[in-house]
Design a protein around this motif. Structure first.
Motif, short mmCIF file in Angstrom:
data_model
loop_
_atom_site.label_atom_id
_atom_site.label_comp_id
_atom_site.label_asym_id
_atom_site.label_seq_id
_atom_site.Cartn_x
_atom_site.Cartn_y
_atom_site.Cartn_z
N TYR A 1 41.78 47.23 42.09
CA TYR A 1 41.79 46.01 42.90
C TYR A 1 43.23 45.53 43.11
CZ TYR A 1 40.96 41.05 43.98
OH TYR A 1 40.96 39.80 44.55
N ILE A 2 44.01 45.53 42.03
CA ILE A 2 45.41 45.05 42.13
C ILE A 2 46.26 46.08 42.87
CG2 ILE A 2 47.45 44.36 40.84
CD1 ILE A 2 45.17 42.35 40.67
N SER A 3 46.05 47.37 42.59
CA SER A 3 46.87 48.41 43.24
C SER A 3 46.65 48.44 44.74
CB SER A 3 46.58 49.78 42.63
OG SER A 3 45.25 50.20 42.96
N GLU A 4 45.44 48.08 45.18
CA GLU A 4 45.17 47.99 46.62
C GLU A 4 46.06 46.92 47.26
OE1 GLU A 4 41.54 46.84 49.70
OE2 GLU A 4 41.15 47.05 47.56
N GLY A 5 46.22 45.82 46.55
CA GLY A 5 47.10 44.77 47.05
C GLY A 5 48.55 45.23 47.10
N ARG B 1 52.70 39.76 49.77
CA ARG B 1 53.25 39.40 48.46
C ARG B 1 52.49 38.23 47.86
NH1 ARG B 1 58.07 39.40 49.92
NH2 ARG B 1 58.29 37.20 50.49
N SER B 2 52.17 37.22 48.68
CA SER B 2 51.40 36.07 48.17
C SER B 2 50.00 36.50 47.73
CB SER B 2 51.29 34.99 49.26
OG SER B 2 52.53 34.37 49.47
N ALA B 3 49.39 37.43 48.51
CA ALA B 3 48.06 37.91 48.15
C ALA B 3 48.09 38.63 46.80
CB ALA B 3 47.52 38.84 49.23
N VAL B 4 49.11 39.46 46.58
CA VAL B 4 49.23 40.17 45.30
C VAL B 4 49.43 39.16 44.17
CG1 VAL B 4 50.74 41.65 43.95
CG2 VAL B 4 50.03 42.37 46.21
N ASP C 1 41.17 28.70 47.72
CA ASP C 1 42.23 29.70 47.70
C ASP C 1 42.60 30.05 46.26
OD1 ASP C 1 44.18 31.44 48.59
OD2 ASP C 1 45.25 29.96 49.80
N PHE C 2 43.35 31.15 46.10
CA PHE C 2 43.90 31.51 44.79
C PHE C 2 44.93 30.45 44.38
CE2 PHE C 2 43.00 36.04 46.11
CZ PHE C 2 42.08 36.30 45.11
N ALA C 3 44.86 30.01 43.13
CA ALA C 3 45.90 29.11 42.63
C ALA C 3 47.26 29.79 42.67
CB ALA C 3 45.56 28.67 41.21
N GLY C 4 47.29 31.10 42.36
CA GLY C 4 48.56 31.83 42.38
C GLY C 4 49.18 31.89 43.77
N ARG C 5 48.33 32.06 44.79
CA ARG C 5 48.87 32.12 46.15
C ARG C 5 49.40 30.76 46.59
NH1 ARG C 5 45.73 35.48 50.44
NH2 ARG C 5 43.97 34.17 49.85
N ILE C 6 48.68 29.70 46.25
CA ILE C 6 49.16 28.36 46.59
C ILE C 6 50.50 28.10 45.91
CG2 ILE C 6 48.69 25.90 46.33
CD1 ILE C 6 45.71 26.54 46.53
N ALA C 7 50.59 28.43 44.61
CA ALA C 7 51.84 28.21 43.88
C ALA C 7 52.96 29.06 44.45
CB ALA C 7 51.64 28.54 42.40
N ASN C 8 52.67 30.30 44.82
CA ASN C 8 53.70 31.17 45.38
C ASN C 8 54.24 30.60 46.68
OD1 ASN C 8 55.14 33.78 45.27
ND2 ASN C 8 54.01 34.21 47.15
N ARG C 9 53.36 30.10 47.53
CA ARG C 9 53.81 29.54 48.80
C ARG C 9 54.64 28.27 48.59
NH1 ARG C 9 48.25 30.42 52.39
NH2 ARG C 9 48.69 32.59 52.96
N VAL C 10 54.25 27.46 47.62
CA VAL C 10 55.00 26.25 47.33
C VAL C 10 56.40 26.58 46.82
CG1 VAL C 10 55.13 24.29 45.74
CG2 VAL C 10 53.02 24.75 46.96
N LYS D 1 46.15 37.58 43.33
CA LYS D 1 45.25 38.48 42.61
C LYS D 1 45.69 38.67 41.15
CE LYS D 1 43.68 41.16 46.63
NZ LYS D 1 43.62 42.49 47.26
N VAL D 2 46.99 38.83 40.94
CA VAL D 2 47.50 39.04 39.58
C VAL D 2 47.24 37.81 38.72
CG1 VAL D 2 49.60 39.35 38.21
CG2 VAL D 2 49.22 40.77 40.24
N VAL D 3 47.55 36.62 39.27
CA VAL D 3 47.33 35.39 38.51
C VAL D 3 45.83 35.20 38.23
CG1 VAL D 3 47.49 32.87 38.60
CG2 VAL D 3 49.41 34.26 39.36
N ASP D 4 44.99 35.53 39.20
CA ASP D 4 43.54 35.42 39.01
C ASP D 4 43.08 36.35 37.90
OD1 ASP D 4 40.91 34.45 39.82
OD2 ASP D 4 40.58 36.47 40.59
N SER D 5 43.63 37.56 37.87
CA SER D 5 43.26 38.52 36.83
C SER D 5 43.71 38.04 35.45
CB SER D 5 43.89 39.89 37.14
OG SER D 5 43.54 40.84 36.16
#
Length: 617
Positions: free
Chosen positions: A246-250, A217-220, A136-145, A223-227
């Motif tokens: 890619y980001i604007s689609e999110g 929101r978590s997906a965005v 998974d995205f590290a950003g999404r994991i962190a956002n959920r936590v 993606k932002v953190v990954d970028s």
């Protein structure tokens, strides 16, 4: 007083061992039960405040009757107890109750309870195996936590301060009106039934769309953190426009999900507004009709109108809170996808610390594959004698790093076992296993902390002198002393940026080697340990590594075969198995796979090309 309420929850205490349940109520109760006394007090206060809030209109009605039947001179004799009761409620009960309520909310629950949820979410997720984070995205994991604590808290607080209070207020109001004339209670009872119906229709839709918004929101965020994490790649390839798309689609998906959620919210508020209007007219009509027929007095009619007006006034606030409740529930449900996943590969209850008196390593009939993919290691047997230094050789993807990851217990084999000094690593404590193994990898990541903290990560209790000596042996002292970060911190105090981005690859590698030198574990793994170094620095560090390897069991992986010539034994892997083993000289003499790899790296491939062109070699 503040300190008393602020210390009711100790968020630092060890979290429960069991995973948070994957059911909504179970997930909530997992955290609420740890502060259940405070929540019981909160609901008890809400009950008292709601009952006394309903008593005020009733007392006003009684006062209206007293005023209509008593002369001004005798009003205090007739209505004195009523006035005293009202004054006590307004001056004592409501202020004291409200202050206590806010102390519980603001100082016991809003901060410490939320921090406890955040801390326990992190504590649980960080104990997941390596594969969990690779999926998974590290950003999404962190956002959920991080996003789950506040909405979980707000859900419970909204129920306590809004839903619970309007229910108690409504029940008390129906009881007070019913004792005067049962017909007065009909509009209010009908309002509650229709209000519950409106909630039943709206809430599931609000909850579902809120969850979709939270997921978007978590997906965005991911993606932002990954970028941002890979900003060098984005800029090197000139793909900013593609990355924008890619980001604007999110963001488009987030915008659509949020718009859909807001439509339901607006329809809910519109339905409640219409319901309140009908309720007010119905209550007024019944009260006036009963008063005109001499069935109720003016005080009762006044009480009915005041209570209904207060219910309508509260309902708007409650509507806002209810929408918030189910938006928050949706967010919590989305966070549960990460937080409620059971921990895997945990220590057994009988696990003991690993002891390494000798350093023998045995792989016995080990088979491993990633999921349903091809087998990466198949029925592998390998024994490393205490203090032996072996090199793993083979093409990319044949399982060399996987073998190391199995030894580190990042993954577990589907078949077979791995033993260190006769101890099955599946039966020892994970932290003690990794405490006995030092690793230098090809992809070195540093913590965004000072260089001192990064080196001391190998052995936090080491002295300053030992830390600096490790840096010297890793040939890192010269560049460290020249470093200055953006805040003016120098040398060992300078911070290295996220993943060590402020340092070059070679500098990061030398810090990692210093960390391993300081750790001084009995088993050493070198996975392309000098790949990021130039030849001059590599030659210097090879001397330090040779000193570091003394008396240790060593597994080295390197694509540059020249770095493995001094190993006691080379293990050649191909197609998930060991196909050759021996010293460098023995393998060259055999003329097998290793000899072919060596020939290509030492110029044989170039020579063949020249011969094919008819050139003299």
């Amino acid at each position: 007083m503040f300190r008393f309420f602020e210390t009711r929850i100790d968020f630092r205490k060890k979290p429960p061992e069991e995973s948070p349940p994957d059911t909504l109520w179970g997930f909530y109760w997992h955290f609420i039960r740890q502060a259940k006394g405070l929540f019981i007090a909160l609901f008890a206060l809400g009950f008292v405040l709601a009952v006394f809030e309903a008593l005020i209109p009733w007392l006003i009605g009684r006062l209206v009757n007293a005023l209509s039947t008593t002369s001004p001179e005798g009003i205090f004799d007739e209505a004195g107890p009523l006035l005293i009761a009202m004054a006590a409620i307004i001056l004592v009960v409501r202020p004291v109750g409200t202050i206590l309520f806010r102390l519980l909310v603001n100082h016991s629950l809003a901060v410490s309870f939320t921090t406890m949820v955040h801390w326990q979410n992190y504590w649980h997720v960080v104990r997941q195996p390596l594969g969990f984070f690779q999926e998974d995205f590290a950003g999404r994991i962190a956002n959920r936590v991080l996003q789950t604590g506040r909405p979980l808290r707000e859900t419970v607080l909204s129920v306590a301060r809004a839903v619970w209070q309007i229910l108690i207020f409504g029940a008390a109001s129906i009881g007070l009106l019913g004792t005067q004339d049962w017909r007065l209670a009909i509009p209010m009872a009908g309002w509650f039934v229709l209000y519950a119906t409106l909630l039943g229709v709206s809430v599931p839709r609000i909850q579902t769309r809120s969850r979709h918004s939270s997921e978007a929101r978590s997906a965005v965020t991911g993606k932002v953190v990954d970028s941002f994490t890979n900003i060098m790649t984005v800029k090197l390839f000139g793909r900013r426009k593609d990355e924008d798309e890619y980001i604007s689609e999110g963001y488009s998906r987030l915008n659509d999900a949020f718009m859909s959620q807001q439509r339901i919210n607006t329809l809910y508020v519109a339905g409640l507004t219409l319901l309140n209007a009908i309720f007010l007219v119905a209550t007024g009509a019944v009260a006036v009709w009963l008063f005109s027929a001499n069935r109720v007095d003016a005080g009762t009619m006044t009480t009915a109108l005041l209570l209904s007006t207060q219910i309508v006034s509260m309902s708007g606030w409650v509507a806002f809170e209810v929408m918030g409740i189910f938006e928050n529930v949706g967010t919590v449900q989305e966070g549960m996808k990460t937080i409620s996943r059971p921990l895997t590969m945990q220590d057994k209850p009988t696990a003991k610390p690993l002891t390494v008196p000798r350093g023998e390593i045995r792989f016995e009939d080990v088979t491993f594959s990633y999921g349903e993919g091809d087998t990466v290691i198949e029925r592998l047997d390998l024994t490393l004698k205490p203090g032996e230094k072996i090199g793993l050789v083979g093409r990319s993807g044949v399982g060399k790093t996987t073998l190391v990851n199995l030894l580190l217990r990042f993954f577990e084999p589907q078949e077979g076992r791995i033993l260190i000094d006769g101890q099955d690593i599946a039966d020892v404590q994970e932290e003690s296993l990794r405490g006995k193994i030092s690793v230098v990898t090809q992809d070195t990541s540093l913590l965004h902390r000072s260089i001192r903290e990064n080196i001391l990560y190998g052995r936090p209790d080491a002295s300053e002198e030992a830390m600096r000596e490790a840096a010297r042996q890793a040939h890192a002292t010269d560049f460290i002393e020249r470093l200055v970060d953006g805040r003016g911190r120098r040398g060992f105090d300078a911070h290295v940026g996220e993943r060590g981005v402020k340092l070059s690859g070679g500098q990061r590698q030398r810090i990692a080697i210093a960390r391993v030198i300081l750790k001084d574990a009995p088993i050493l793994i070198l996975d392309e340990a000098t790949s990021a170094l130039d030849s001059e620095v590599e030659a210097a560090i090879q001397e330090s590594l040779a000193t570091l390897m003394e008396g240790k069991t060593v597994i080295a992986i390197a694509h540059r075969l020249s770095t493995l010539q001094l190993m006691d034994r080379l293990i050649v892997m191909d197609e998930a198995r060991i196909v050759e083993e021996g010293t460098h000289a023995e393998l060259l003499e055999n003329g097998g796979l290793y000899a072919g790899l060596w020939s290509r790296q030492s110029g044989g491939f170039l020579a063949l090309r020249r011969e094919s062109k008819g050139e003299t070699v």
